[in-house]
Design an enzyme around this catalytic site. Structure first.
Site, PDB file in Angstrom:
ATOM      1  N   LYS A 150     123.425  24.576 -51.218  1.00 41.46           N
ATOM      2  CA  LYS A 150     122.962  25.887 -51.827  1.00 41.46           C
ATOM      3  C   LYS A 150     122.342  25.649 -53.113  1.00 41.46           C
ATOM      4  O   LYS A 150     121.390  26.468 -53.213  1.00 41.46           O
ATOM      5  CB  LYS A 150     124.169  26.801 -52.219  1.00 41.46           C
ATOM      6  CG  LYS A 150     125.108  26.445 -53.088  1.00 41.46           C
ATOM      7  CD  LYS A 150     126.154  27.525 -53.326  1.00 41.46           C
ATOM      8  CE  LYS A 150     127.066  27.396 -54.406  1.00 41.46           C
ATOM      9  NZ  LYS A 150     127.961  28.022 -54.605  1.00 41.46           N
TER      10      LYS A 150
ATOM     11  N   HIS B  18      79.452  35.615 -45.987  1.00 43.90           N
ATOM     12  CA  HIS B  18      79.826  36.206 -44.987  1.00 43.90           C
ATOM     13  C   HIS B  18      80.421  34.928 -43.858  1.00 43.90           C
ATOM     14  O   HIS B  18      79.524  33.862 -43.706  1.00 43.90           O
ATOM     15  CB  HIS B  18      78.815  37.098 -44.147  1.00 43.90           C
ATOM     16  CG  HIS B  18      78.441  37.750 -44.893  1.00 43.90           C
ATOM     17  ND1 HIS B  18      79.045  39.227 -45.350  1.00 43.90           N
ATOM     18  CD2 HIS B  18      77.014  37.855 -45.349  1.00 43.90           C
ATOM     19  CE1 HIS B  18      77.879  39.716 -45.988  1.00 43.90           C
ATOM     20  NE2 HIS B  18      76.736  39.142 -46.054  1.00 43.90           N
TER      21      HIS B  18
END
Length: 458
Positions: free
Chosen positions: A28, A364
């Protein structure tokens, strides 16, 4: 008798727990909070206290924990069997310096601050506990007092009915003189409901030995909250992010929604920075004055210059952007990319290891990788630098004032000289000369008597 002042500080971090309720094969303490392992947060706090040693007791998951967080300043001590916090400290005992104090931290309590640790260490007592008052103390060890003095900690499963009503609980964080730890730890036993060695039993031993036990009560329940489940982890993540957002607001950053920002590292900001919703910042990120970040951007290990704007869904990773750049939307800048002032990178453009000089535009649908782009260059839509032959990568150089027509492929290694123009649809495999038009395309022709095929009836 006055207590001695210790110049040495040992820090022990207990990080051996499995975290059964996490429902995970990962220890953990290695689950991520704000982009780094929970244990790393505790280590960072420990290091800020300048201890003479940091000892981490690990167990569940074997060598996974030390392998995940290698560091020369950590002494890794393995707890082969997880028999309780007292047993864990017994494993650390041989590594404690006799003339020091020890601060005991928990590897699953990531939000504890340096200030709280310092407050604990300044108490003049052989043993000092950090406590907190909880509205629902179920599951926690109760602090049993006689007047103001702490007399014992009773674990929940061992508590009598009257003790269960106590709201002040143990956080598990404490500081103690090493000379006394060397006396108390070997005397621990497991005669309790859990059959574990409780570190908290040293409180009763201290009282029996005539030593005062001090307690510092935290007024911040989240700061001492541990992680035992994914729900706990998620709750602490939101607390961490909420507090980080509050600090940004206090510095003058404009957040469109403080509940929808995630910082997984360090975010340094200038004046009048604006951040829209859903943005994620990872690693070391610097935003200079007047930077504007559009919604849902992801920025990792990057420096963004003053006045630069990132439109929505832009991803920046390992890149440096100078002043007044315009990026996105949907742009991706990968590691090694450097933009000079006033560069424009538009929608669906990807840059990788590319240097783009001032005033150049790639607006573009283009890929520019392993490239050097000069000043005032215009790169048309659909341009690709073909940088990879399947084995090696090669560089493309586009000099100042070049114009690259749409749908061009620049096959590296290749140089487009200053002022050159590349006609749309060209595949360029050789250097293009300066101030000339270069093209490479099949001549257009028309078949006069051609007819579309007709569907065959079946």
């Amino acid at each position: 008798m006055s207590l001695p002042t210790y110049s040495k500080l040992n820090i022990v971090i207990l990080a051996a727990g499995k975290g059964t309720r996490m429902n995970s094969s990962k220890p953990k303490v290695l689950h991520a909070l704000a982009g780094k392992p929970v244990l790393q947060h505790v280590l960072d706090t420990a290091r800020r206290l300048n201890p003479s040693s940091i000892i981490v007791v690990y167990g569940f998951g074997g060598e996974i924990v030390p392998q995940a967080l290698p560091a020369d300043d950590i002494i890794w001590v393995k707890q082969a069997e997880q028999l309780g916090t007292g047993h864990a400290m017994q494993q650390a005992l041989p590594y404690l310096e006799p003339d020091a104090r020890t601060l005991i931290l928990l590897g699953d309590v990531p939000l504890l601050t340096q200030e709280s640790c310092t407050q604990l260490l300044t108490q003049q007592a052989a043993l000092c506990l950090l406590t907190v008052s909880k509205d629902n103390p179920s599951g926690y060890g109760r602090i049993v007092r006689q007047g103001d003095a702490v007399k014992a900690i009773v674990e929940h499963k061992d508590a009598a009915e009257a003790q269960l009503a106590i709201r002040e609980v143990n956080t598990g964080i404490m500081a103690a003189e090493n000379t006394w730890l060397a006396t108390w730890l070997p005397r621990l036993d497991n005669r309790n409901a859990q059959q574990e060695y409780y570190l908290t039993d040293i409180v009763a031993m201290a009282v029996a030995d005539g030593q005062a036990v001090a307690a510092v009560q935290s007024n911040d329940e989240w700061q001492v909250a541990g992680i035992n489940s994914k729900q706990d982890l998620a709750a602490l993540e939101r607390v961490y992010q909420g507090r980080y957002a509050a600090r940004l607001l206090a510095k003058g950053v404009t957040l469109a929604d403080p509940s929808r920002i995630d910082v997984r590292g360090e975010l340094t900001t200038g004046r009048d920075v604006e951040i829209d919703v859903g943005c994620v910042f990872e690693g070391q990120v610097t935003l200079a004055d007047n930077v504007r970040i559009g919604p849902y951007c992801v920025i990792r290990d990057a420096t963004i210059g003053a006045g630069t704007t990132l439109a929505a869904y832009t991803h920046i990773d390992g890149a440096t952007l100078a002043e007044d750049c315009r990026i996105g939307p949907y742009a991706r800048l990968r590691p090694g990319t450097v933009l000079s002032d006033h560069a424009h990178i538009g929608n669906f453009v990807e840059l990788k290891n590319a240097q783009v000089d001032s005033g150049s535009k790639i607006n573009h649908l283009s890929y520019v990788g392993d490239a050097t782009v000069g000043k005032q260059v215009n790169i048309g839509a659909g341009t690709i630098t073909c940088n990879y032959d399947g084995v090696n990568k090669f560089r493309t150089v586009i000099e100042d004032n070049a114009f690259i027509g749409s749908d061009s492929q620049l096959v590296a290694p290749v140089t487009i000289k200053a002022g050159a123009t590349i006609a749309a649809g060209s595949t360029i495999t050789e250097d293009a000369p300066a101030d000339k038009l270069t093209m490479s395309r099949v001549r257009q022709f028309t078949i006069e008597n051609w007819k579309r095929p007709e569907k065959v009836k079946k």
